[in-house]
Write a protein that holds these residues in place. Sequence first.
Motif, PDB file in Angstrom:
ATOM      1  N   LYS A  21      28.805  31.426  -6.541  1.00 43.79           N
ATOM      2  CA  LYS A  21      27.466  31.044  -7.002  1.00 43.79           C
ATOM      3  C   LYS A  21      26.746  32.179  -7.716  1.00 43.79           C
ATOM      4  N   ASP A  22      26.802  33.378  -7.152  1.00 45.22           N
ATOM      5  CA  ASP A  22      25.958  34.465  -7.629  1.00 45.22           C
ATOM      6  C   ASP A  22      26.667  35.465  -8.537  1.00 45.22           C
ATOM      7  N   VAL A  23      28.013  35.380  -8.612  1.00 47.68           N
ATOM      8  CA  VAL A  23      28.758  36.326  -9.446  1.00 47.68           C
ATOM      9  C   VAL A  23      29.571  35.597 -10.515  1.00 47.68           C
ATOM     10  N   ILE A  24      30.504  34.747 -10.086  1.00 46.96           N
ATOM     11  CA  ILE A  24      31.427  34.116 -11.027  1.00 46.96           C
ATOM     12  C   ILE A  24      30.687  33.212 -12.015  1.00 46.96           C
ATOM     13  N   LEU A  25      29.943  32.225 -11.485  1.00 44.55           N
ATOM     14  CA  LEU A  25      29.293  31.260 -12.371  1.00 44.55           C
ATOM     15  C   LEU A  25      27.864  31.642 -12.734  1.00 44.55           C
TER      16      LEU A  25
ATOM     17  N   SER B 277      41.441  28.705 -42.733  1.00 40.79           N
ATOM     18  CA  SER B 277      40.498  29.747 -43.151  1.00 40.79           C
ATOM     19  C   SER B 277      39.794  30.414 -41.982  1.00 40.79           C
ATOM     20  N   ALA B 278      40.116  30.016 -40.779  1.00 44.54           N
ATOM     21  CA  ALA B 278      39.646  30.744 -39.594  1.00 44.54           C
ATOM     22  C   ALA B 278      40.620  31.884 -39.385  1.00 44.54           C
ATOM     23  N   ASN B 279      40.172  33.107 -39.583  1.00 48.77           N
ATOM     24  CA  ASN B 279      41.093  34.238 -39.538  1.00 48.77           C
ATOM     25  C   ASN B 279      40.356  35.487 -39.071  1.00 48.77           C
ATOM     26  N   GLY B 280      40.901  36.144 -38.079  1.00 46.19           N
ATOM     27  CA  GLY B 280      40.269  37.345 -37.543  1.00 46.19           C
ATOM     28  C   GLY B 280      39.020  37.057 -36.748  1.00 46.19           C
ATOM     29  N   ALA B 281      38.867  35.804 -36.324  1.00 46.23           N
ATOM     30  CA  ALA B 281      37.646  35.378 -35.637  1.00 46.23           C
ATOM     31  C   ALA B 281      37.866  35.283 -34.139  1.00 46.23           C
ATOM     32  N   SER B 282      36.783  35.359 -33.399  1.00 43.30           N
ATOM     33  CA  SER B 282      36.820  35.146 -31.947  1.00 43.30           C
ATOM     34  C   SER B 282      35.912  33.971 -31.626  1.00 43.30           C
ATOM     35  N   PHE B 283      36.432  33.030 -30.872  1.00 44.41           N
ATOM     36  CA  PHE B 283      35.720  31.791 -30.569  1.00 44.41           C
ATOM     37  C   PHE B 283      35.334  31.787 -29.098  1.00 44.41           C
ATOM     38  N   SER B 284      34.040  31.829 -28.845  1.00 40.22           N
ATOM     39  CA  SER B 284      33.537  31.844 -27.469  1.00 40.22           C
ATOM     40  C   SER B 284      33.483  30.433 -26.907  1.00 40.22           C
ATOM     41  N   ILE B 285      34.233  30.210 -25.852  1.00 40.10           N
ATOM     42  CA  ILE B 285      34.235  28.933 -25.137  1.00 40.10           C
ATOM     43  C   ILE B 285      33.837  29.295 -23.702  1.00 40.10           C
ATOM     44  N   ASP B 286      32.534  29.527 -23.509  1.00 37.43           N
ATOM     45  CA  ASP B 286      32.091  30.176 -22.272  1.00 37.43           C
ATOM     46  C   ASP B 286      30.827  29.577 -21.684  1.00 37.43           C
ATOM     47  N   GLY B 287      30.488  28.347 -22.080  1.00 36.18           N
ATOM     48  CA  GLY B 287      29.309  27.704 -21.520  1.00 36.18           C
ATOM     49  C   GLY B 287      27.996  28.405 -21.841  1.00 36.18           C
ATOM     50  N   GLY B 288      28.000  29.254 -22.876  1.00 36.62           N
ATOM     51  CA  GLY B 288      26.790  29.955 -23.273  1.00 36.62           C
ATOM     52  C   GLY B 288      26.651  31.366 -22.735  1.00 36.62           C
ATOM     53  N   TRP B 289      27.672  31.849 -22.022  1.00 36.25           N
ATOM     54  CA  TRP B 289      27.630  33.161 -21.387  1.00 36.25           C
ATOM     55  C   TRP B 289      27.219  34.264 -22.372  1.00 36.25           C
ATOM     56  N   THR B 290      27.965  34.381 -23.483  1.00 34.16           N
ATOM     57  CA  THR B 290      27.704  35.493 -24.404  1.00 34.16           C
ATOM     58  C   THR B 290      26.563  35.221 -25.377  1.00 34.16           C
TER      59      THR B 290
ATOM     60  N   PHE C 238      32.833  25.653 -14.388  1.00 32.11           N
ATOM     61  CA  PHE C 238      33.990  26.266 -15.020  1.00 32.11           C
ATOM     62  C   PHE C 238      34.267  25.620 -16.378  1.00 32.11           C
ATOM     63  N   VAL C 239      34.770  26.417 -17.315  1.00 33.16           N
ATOM     64  CA  VAL C 239      35.330  25.884 -18.546  1.00 33.16           C
ATOM     65  C   VAL C 239      36.629  25.169 -18.180  1.00 33.16           C
ATOM     66  N   THR C 240      36.915  24.043 -18.822  1.00 29.91           N
ATOM     67  CA  THR C 240      38.146  23.317 -18.519  1.00 29.91           C
ATOM     68  C   THR C 240      39.251  23.712 -19.501  1.00 29.91           C
ATOM     69  N   THR C 241      40.482  23.552 -19.072  1.00 35.91           N
ATOM     70  CA  THR C 241      41.607  23.867 -19.950  1.00 35.91           C
ATOM     71  C   THR C 241      41.675  22.893 -21.126  1.00 35.91           C
ATOM     72  N   ASP C 242      41.212  21.660 -20.949  1.00 36.92           N
ATOM     73  CA  ASP C 242      41.171  20.710 -22.059  1.00 36.92           C
ATOM     74  C   ASP C 242      40.226  21.199 -23.156  1.00 36.92           C
TER      75      ASP C 242
ATOM     76  N   ILE D 143      40.638  33.357 -28.818  1.00 38.49           N
ATOM     77  CA  ILE D 143      39.788  32.474 -28.035  1.00 38.49           C
ATOM     78  C   ILE D 143      39.252  33.289 -26.865  1.00 38.49           C
ATOM     79  N   CYS D 144      37.949  33.198 -26.657  1.00 38.73           N
ATOM     80  CA  CYS D 144      37.292  33.984 -25.606  1.00 38.73           C
ATOM     81  C   CYS D 144      36.717  33.050 -24.554  1.00 38.73           C
ATOM     82  N   PRO D 145      37.522  32.654 -23.576  1.00 41.70           N
ATOM     83  CA  PRO D 145      37.013  31.737 -22.553  1.00 41.70           C
ATOM     84  C   PRO D 145      36.061  32.446 -21.588  1.00 41.70           C
ATOM     85  N   GLY D 146      35.135  31.667 -21.054  1.00 38.57           N
ATOM     86  CA  GLY D 146      34.409  32.115 -19.882  1.00 38.57           C
ATOM     87  C   GLY D 146      35.299  31.896 -18.677  1.00 38.57           C
ATOM     88  N   PHE D 147      34.696  31.691 -17.525  1.00 41.97           N
ATOM     89  CA  PHE D 147      35.499  31.489 -16.320  1.00 41.97           C
ATOM     90  C   PHE D 147      36.132  30.096 -16.318  1.00 41.97           C
ATOM     91  N   VAL D 148      37.446  30.086 -16.177  1.00 35.15           N
ATOM     92  CA  VAL D 148      38.233  28.861 -16.085  1.00 35.15           C
ATOM     93  C   VAL D 148      38.854  28.846 -14.691  1.00 35.15           C
TER      94      VAL D 148
END
Length: 282
Positions: A235-239, A267-280, A247-251, A205-210
């Motif tokens: 404002k100008d760096v983190i978010l 069947s999800a295997n070897g995958a990375s899931f971006s939970i980052d509000g669209g960052w990547t 921020f992404v929430t822990t929920d 799991i690849c979170p953005g800023f939490v």
Amino acid sequence: MFQWTKKPGVAEGAAPAVRDINDLKGQVAVISGSTSGIGLALARAVAIRGGAVVLNGLGDPSEIERTRSELESSCGVPVRYHGADMRKGEEVADMVAFAKHDLGRLDILVNNAGIQHVEAVEKFPSDKWEQIIAINLSSAFYATRAAIPIMKAQGRGRIVNIASAHGLVASPFKSAYVAAKHGVLGFTKTVALELAQDNITCNAICPGFVETPIVEKQIADQARTRGISKEAVLKDVILAAQPTKRFVTTDELAGIFLYLVSDLGASANGASFSIDGGWTAQ
């Protein structure tokens, strides 16, 4: 024309019984770095659904015991604590062995422990580099290596590595963290391929800023390194990187986590899931 047929034993008009895919009763999870932040949120998600948990992490011993006791009593499941130092491979392996010995099995391993240090490469302290690589990357290797034989013997297992958006993209002044998280994704893929026929999955799991203690510290570090105010950092760096500007929430992280450890995630295997509000996505 295709004709639907009623399954034997299902009464006309009756809905078939549906098993709750998030039911984790009887399962045991080990979650590193789980005395606060993301790790604690995932531990709570497991415990609420009936799974036993081994917590690990730093903090005031009395506060850790309060957290452990509250989680155990409120969810009615065994909750243990193991104080393994994530810099020491033998202690990480002992944490995994402890779960099997004390709770009888190991179904879910979450490699979540992580630290951060913000500094330009030419000024980056050597000891901080070694510490970040050890805790953020090497501990995942030691825990996974210890968990695999247990999971193979059980015929099923779920390994979830908490990487980061920084496992996919870089930011200045975070050389060790970015290197470690990129390493976590490579490690995730290799483990997934090796265990693909053993009913054991490994995903990241690849979170953005939490909004967690590690991010709160980053705000102060970034302000110092960049010579700007904490408000400007937020404002100008983190978010700034997250199009949602929140921020992404822990929920939200718990949601994808529960999918990955369920049968639906087989069947999800070897995958990375971006939970980052669209960052990547940029």
